[in-house]
Scaffold this active site. Structure first.
Site, mmCIF file in Angstrom:
data_model
loop_
_atom_site.group_PDB
_atom_site.id
_atom_site.type_symbol
_atom_site.label_atom_id
_atom_site.label_comp_id
_atom_site.label_asym_id
_atom_site.label_seq_id
_atom_site.Cartn_x
_atom_site.Cartn_y
_atom_site.Cartn_z
ATOM 1 N N CYS A 107 2.024 4.853 5.062
ATOM 2 C CA CYS A 107 1.663 6.141 4.458
ATOM 3 C C CYS A 107 1.675 6.028 2.925
ATOM 4 O O CYS A 107 2.667 5.587 2.334
ATOM 5 C CB CYS A 107 2.635 7.229 4.907
ATOM 6 N N MET A 137 -2.754 11.441 12.793
ATOM 7 C CA MET A 137 -3.241 12.151 11.597
ATOM 8 C C MET A 137 -2.430 13.438 11.439
ATOM 9 O O MET A 137 -2.539 14.366 12.260
ATOM 10 C CB MET A 137 -4.740 12.448 11.707
ATOM 11 N N GLN A 145 4.861 8.376 16.610
ATOM 12 C CA GLN A 145 4.983 7.639 15.348
ATOM 13 C C GLN A 145 6.147 8.195 14.530
ATOM 14 O O GLN A 145 6.233 9.413 14.311
ATOM 15 C CB GLN A 145 3.711 7.714 14.500
ATOM 16 N N ARG A 159 -10.598 9.314 11.157
ATOM 17 C CA ARG A 159 -11.493 10.352 10.647
ATOM 18 C C ARG A 159 -12.786 10.499 11.430
ATOM 19 O O ARG A 159 -13.379 11.586 11.436
ATOM 20 C CB ARG A 159 -11.772 10.091 9.156
ATOM 21 N N GLY A 197 -9.821 1.466 10.338
ATOM 22 C CA GLY A 197 -10.497 1.797 9.087
ATOM 23 C C GLY A 197 -12.000 1.850 9.254
ATOM 24 O O GLY A 197 -12.645 0.856 9.592
ATOM 25 N N ASP A 198 -12.530 3.080 9.068
ATOM 26 C CA ASP A 198 -13.980 3.279 8.962
ATOM 27 C C ASP A 198 -14.778 3.051 10.243
ATOM 28 O O ASP A 198 -15.984 2.798 10.168
ATOM 29 C CB ASP A 198 -14.569 2.394 7.848
HETATM 30 C C1 LIG Z 1 -5.622 13.944 7.590
HETATM 31 C C2 LIG Z 1 -5.029 12.577 7.817
HETATM 32 C C3 LIG Z 1 -3.709 12.475 8.195
HETATM 33 C C4 LIG Z 1 -3.140 11.201 8.421
HETATM 34 N N1 LIG Z 1 -1.852 11.126 8.856
HETATM 35 C C5 LIG Z 1 -1.335 9.904 9.192
HETATM 36 C C6 LIG Z 1 -0.052 9.789 9.812
HETATM 37 O O1 LIG Z 1 0.637 10.786 10.092
HETATM 38 N N2 LIG Z 1 0.401 8.544 10.092
HETATM 39 C C7 LIG Z 1 -0.346 7.410 9.833
HETATM 40 O O2 LIG Z 1 0.100 6.291 10.109
HETATM 41 N N3 LIG Z 1 -1.556 7.503 9.272
HETATM 42 C C8 LIG Z 1 -2.074 8.708 8.981
HETATM 43 N N4 LIG Z 1 -3.350 8.785 8.499
HETATM 44 C C9 LIG Z 1 -4.151 7.546 8.368
HETATM 45 C C10 LIG Z 1 -4.952 7.292 9.655
HETATM 46 O O3 LIG Z 1 -4.107 7.107 10.761
HETATM 47 C C11 LIG Z 1 -5.863 6.057 9.495
HETATM 48 O O4 LIG Z 1 -5.052 4.948 9.253
HETATM 49 C C12 LIG Z 1 -6.853 6.200 8.348
HETATM 50 O O5 LIG Z 1 -7.475 7.481 8.358
HETATM 51 C C13 LIG Z 1 -7.933 5.118 8.412
HETATM 52 O O6 LIG Z 1 -8.629 5.167 9.628
HETATM 53 P P1 LIG Z 1 -10.076 5.875 9.741
HETATM 54 O O7 LIG Z 1 -10.976 5.220 8.736
HETATM 55 O O8 LIG Z 1 -10.503 5.615 11.162
HETATM 56 O O9 LIG Z 1 -9.874 7.314 9.435
HETATM 57 C C14 LIG Z 1 -3.923 10.041 8.233
HETATM 58 C C15 LIG Z 1 -5.253 10.156 7.842
HETATM 59 C C16 LIG Z 1 -5.816 11.406 7.636
HETATM 60 C C17 LIG Z 1 -7.268 11.488 7.243
#
Ligand SMILES: Cc1cc2nc3c(=O)[nH]c(=O)nc-3n(C[C@H](O)[C@H](O)[C@H](O)COP(=O)(O)O)c2cc1C
Length: 306
Positions: free
Chosen positions: A100, A17, A70, A222, A199-200
């Site tokens: 992304c 993230m 990454q 998140r 995801g989620d």
């Molecule tokens: C603030 C933020 C920054 C993120 N930065 C990246 C990143 O640098 N590389 C990436 O592959 N995904 C990034 N993501 C996506 C997350 O890795 C993840 O795929 C996405 O939040 C869904 O998963 P979750 O529902 O568990 O949050 C980011 C997400 C958030 C919220």
């Protein structure tokens, strides 16, 4: 599944993230049971031209166990150089960002834009694989212009990826709606290499739902904001000293960054840490206007003891 030469029954991974998963946060996630952590996305091009700008994102501690860097970009040669970059040799493997959705990344033909260009994506994966003995994984979404995740997943496997991580939302969805767990099950059913679902996942219930897709591991983003101890909770561990964890986060950052940077940077984490505490609105306002990191820690300590 295997990550970086280690075997895991069902690994829980901390998601990359940008602007969140700093060296301290990754250390905490690992301490609380994340089986693997991933740096925020690192530009392969910037690493070549301006390594100093990237270096702070590649900091690690001994607490961080299995860890991936990454990388993102659209030029196979730059990505190949990235996996050979001395800054990244302490990592156990590499993840290539092909998911992304940020407009400036898509405009450059990087991140999820690569889902519209399977031949270039394939070249990037195979070039990286040929440039390092370490494992290479790919993280992608449901699709950019079309929802071609099944063809894309198959291409990743055919190009030599060691595993894939699938965040089951399209680019158009951003972070809205829900991740499509049926899509995750269909990718898992199609591939021979391990599939990590993403995801989620926020709690035991959602983890259970994700496990029912048949995936080999789960990546959590998140759900860990303000809650790096989520991994311990999901592994059934009680007695979490949250305040000690927050202090540890800050002390690791202090070892690596100056106070002026810390003051500005840590605010978002402090606000996340305050979620769910008594008098949250008042607490958030006090934290948002407090300019002294130690004073902020005191404010949080007080609120946690109430
Ligand atoms: C603030 C933020 C920054 C993120 N930065 C990246 C990143 O640098 N590389 C990436 O592959 N995904 C990034 N993501 C996506 C997350 O890795 C993840 O795929 C996405 O939040 C869904 O998963 P979750 O529902 O568990 O949050 C980011 C997400 C958030 C919220």
């Amino acid at each position: 599944m295997e990550i970086g030469g280690k075997n895991f029954d069902f690994p829980l991974l901390l998601a990359p993230m940008a602007g969140v998963t700093d060296v301290g946060f990754r250390a905490l996630a690992s301490f609380f049971g994340a089986d693997c952590t991933v740096t925020e996305m690192l530009s392969a091009r910037a690493m070549q031209h301006n390594p100093k700008k990237t270096e702070y994102m590649t900091l690690t501690t001994e607490q961080e166990k299995t860890k991936l860097a990454q990388i993102f970009g659209h030029e196979p040669d730059f990505l190949a150089k990235a996996v050979q970059n001395p800054l990244l040799q302490k990592f156990d493997g590499f993840d290539i960002n092909m998911g992304c959705p940020a407009p400036k990344i898509i405009k450059n033909g990087e991140g999820a834009a690569l889902m519209d260009n399977l031949s270039l994506a394939s070249k990037i994966i195979s070039t990286c694989k040929n440039s390092t003995p370490k494992p290479v994984s790919v993280k992608f979404r449901k699709g950019n212009k079309t929802e071609n995740f099944l063809d894309f997943a198959r291409m990743c496997e055919d190009s030599g990826a060691d595993f894939v991580t699938f965040h089951a939302r399209s680019v158009a969805q951003g972070y809205s709606g829900f991740a499509d767990y049926d899509a995750i099950a269909s990718v898992k059913a199609k591939l021979k290499i391990p599939v990590v679902g993403n995801g989620d996942v926020l709690d035991e219930n959602s983890l259970h739902k994700m496990q029912q897709t048949g995936v080999d591991g789960v990546m959590i983003g998140r759900g860990t904001l303000g809650k790096p101890w989520l991994f311990a909770e999901l592994k059934g561990k009680a007695n979490i000293d949250k305040m000690a964890a927050i202090k540890k986060h800050i002390s690791i950052l202090r070892e690596n960054f100056n106070e002026n940077w810390l003051k500005l940077y840590i605010r978002k984490h402090l606000l996340w840490y305050s979620v769910g505490l008594p008098m949250a609105a008042n607490l958030r306002q006090r934290l948002a206007t407090c300019d002294d990191v130690d004073k902020c820690i005191e404010i949080l300590c007080d609120a946690m003891q109430k």
